[in-house]
Design an enzyme around this catalytic site. Structure first.
Site, mmCIF file in Angstrom:
data_model
loop_
_atom_site.group_PDB
_atom_site.id
_atom_site.type_symbol
_atom_site.label_atom_id
_atom_site.label_comp_id
_atom_site.label_asym_id
_atom_site.label_seq_id
_atom_site.Cartn_x
_atom_site.Cartn_y
_atom_site.Cartn_z
ATOM 1 N N THR A 75 0.844 -1.205 0.000
ATOM 2 C CA THR A 75 0.000 0.000 0.000
ATOM 3 C C THR A 75 0.875 1.249 0.000
ATOM 4 O O THR A 75 1.830 1.332 0.779
ATOM 5 C CB THR A 75 -0.900 -0.013 1.256
ATOM 6 O OG1 THR A 75 -1.730 -1.157 1.166
ATOM 7 C CG2 THR A 75 -1.739 1.240 1.377
ATOM 8 N N ASN A 100 7.222 -0.506 -4.165
ATOM 9 C CA ASN A 100 7.308 -1.074 -5.516
ATOM 10 C C ASN A 100 7.912 -2.477 -5.450
ATOM 11 O O ASN A 100 9.025 -2.654 -4.978
ATOM 12 C CB ASN A 100 8.153 -0.161 -6.415
ATOM 13 C CG ASN A 100 7.912 -0.481 -7.870
ATOM 14 O OD1 ASN A 100 8.158 -1.596 -8.309
ATOM 15 N ND2 ASN A 100 7.411 0.481 -8.617
ATOM 16 N N HIS A 130 0.879 7.666 -13.886
ATOM 17 C CA HIS A 130 -0.003 6.568 -13.465
ATOM 18 C C HIS A 130 -1.415 6.777 -13.996
ATOM 19 O O HIS A 130 -1.781 7.881 -14.404
ATOM 20 C CB HIS A 130 -0.054 6.460 -11.933
ATOM 21 C CG HIS A 130 1.161 5.811 -11.343
ATOM 22 N ND1 HIS A 130 2.270 6.524 -10.977
ATOM 23 C CD2 HIS A 130 1.436 4.513 -11.065
ATOM 24 C CE1 HIS A 130 3.191 5.696 -10.495
ATOM 25 N NE2 HIS A 130 2.717 4.466 -10.539
ATOM 26 N N LYS A 134 -5.414 6.436 -9.566
ATOM 27 C CA LYS A 134 -4.446 6.412 -8.462
ATOM 28 C C LYS A 134 -4.764 7.504 -7.454
ATOM 29 O O LYS A 134 -4.955 8.660 -7.806
ATOM 30 C CB LYS A 134 -3.020 6.562 -9.001
ATOM 31 C CG LYS A 134 -1.968 6.390 -7.912
ATOM 32 C CD LYS A 134 -0.596 6.154 -8.498
ATOM 33 C CE LYS A 134 0.477 6.051 -7.411
ATOM 34 N NZ LYS A 134 0.291 4.909 -6.510
#
Ligand code: NAD
Length: 218
Positions: A75, A100, A130, A134
């Site tokens: 998260t 990541n 992104h 997001k």
């Protein structure tokens, strides 16, 4: 073959579905699910995976303690207080925290560190792109890159269509420039990193680990 199992926080999300599919292919059963629609318990999980939102962190920490099982958390957008909370939890159970879970970003971080050490008077900027859904800005990965640079560099955040994730670090001198870019083209790449972390974390009693530890520690 004995089946292993896991629990998933953010089970109905884009990443939750991808992780669930990959782990099922590798003979893992999902025995616990928690997300905005509530909780589903079939059995006590051997490992918990959280790919949700920072608002769920209290629950994730609570479940990890209740089930006495390791936690893998991807998260993003966690506060400093929440990261400290995870460090504290690492005294009791094993944790892998990373913004990541792709191998390519670990390589980009290594290249960034090298270039930063050599190109001391070049201008540096970070760009991340992104998908439009997001929630956090800048991305957790952009913050990881900034952390490696250890400088107050600018981050540009673009929110475009369904881009899975793209990060670039620009280095520019007077008369030449250099750019390194990582593109995630499928969420499966993150799920594969999570599977590596699941296998890694089950050999640890407790401790706070990163995806770098998963890939490179002996
Ligand atoms: P998504 O919006 O598709 O799914 C979010 C999930 O979290 C849903 O299941 C939702 O029900 C659940 N959720 C939201 N708020 C909650 C709450 N308060 N309590 C419990 N559950 C809650 O998002 P996604 O694209 O699957 O991404 C999930 C997270 O993973 C994001 O933080 C994202 O940035 C992060 N992410 C991390 C990596 C990585 O490699 N670390 C890669 C991709 C995405």
């Amino acid at each position: 073959m004995i089946k292993k199992n896991f629990g998933l926080i953010g089970a109905s999300g884009k990443m939750g579905k991808e992780i669930s599919a990959l782990l099922t292919e590798h003979n893992y059963d999902c025995v616990f699910r928690y997300d905005l629609s509530g909780e589903e318990f079939d059995n006590t999980p051997q490992v918990l995976i959280d790919f949700s939102l920072p608002e769920a962190l209290e629950k994730s920490v609570g479940y990890s303690l209740k089930f006495n099982c390791p936690l893998i958390i991807g998260t993003t957008g966690l506060s400093n207080e929440q990261l400290i909370q995870l460090n504290q939890l690492g005294k009791k159970v094993a944790i892998v925290q990373s913004y990541n879970f792709s191998i390519g970003i670990q390589m980009l971080l290594k290249c960034t560190e090298l270039l930063n050490n050599h190109l001391t008077d070049w201008d540096i900027e970070i760009e991340e792109i992104h998908h439009r859904f997001k929630k956090d800005k800048p991305s957790g990965t952009a913050l990881m890159i900034k952390n490696v640079l250890n400088k107050d560099v600018n981050i540009s955040s673009l929110r475009l269509g369904n881009v899975v994730g793209e990060h670039s670090v620009y280095f520019s001198g007077l008369g030449e420039s250099l750019r390194i870019t990582h593109q995630a083209t499928s969420r499966r790449t993150f799920a594969e990193g999570v599977l590596k972390a699941v296998e890694f974390v089950q050999k640890k009693g407790n401790g706070f680990f990163t995806f770098h530890d998963v890939l490179f520690s002996k």
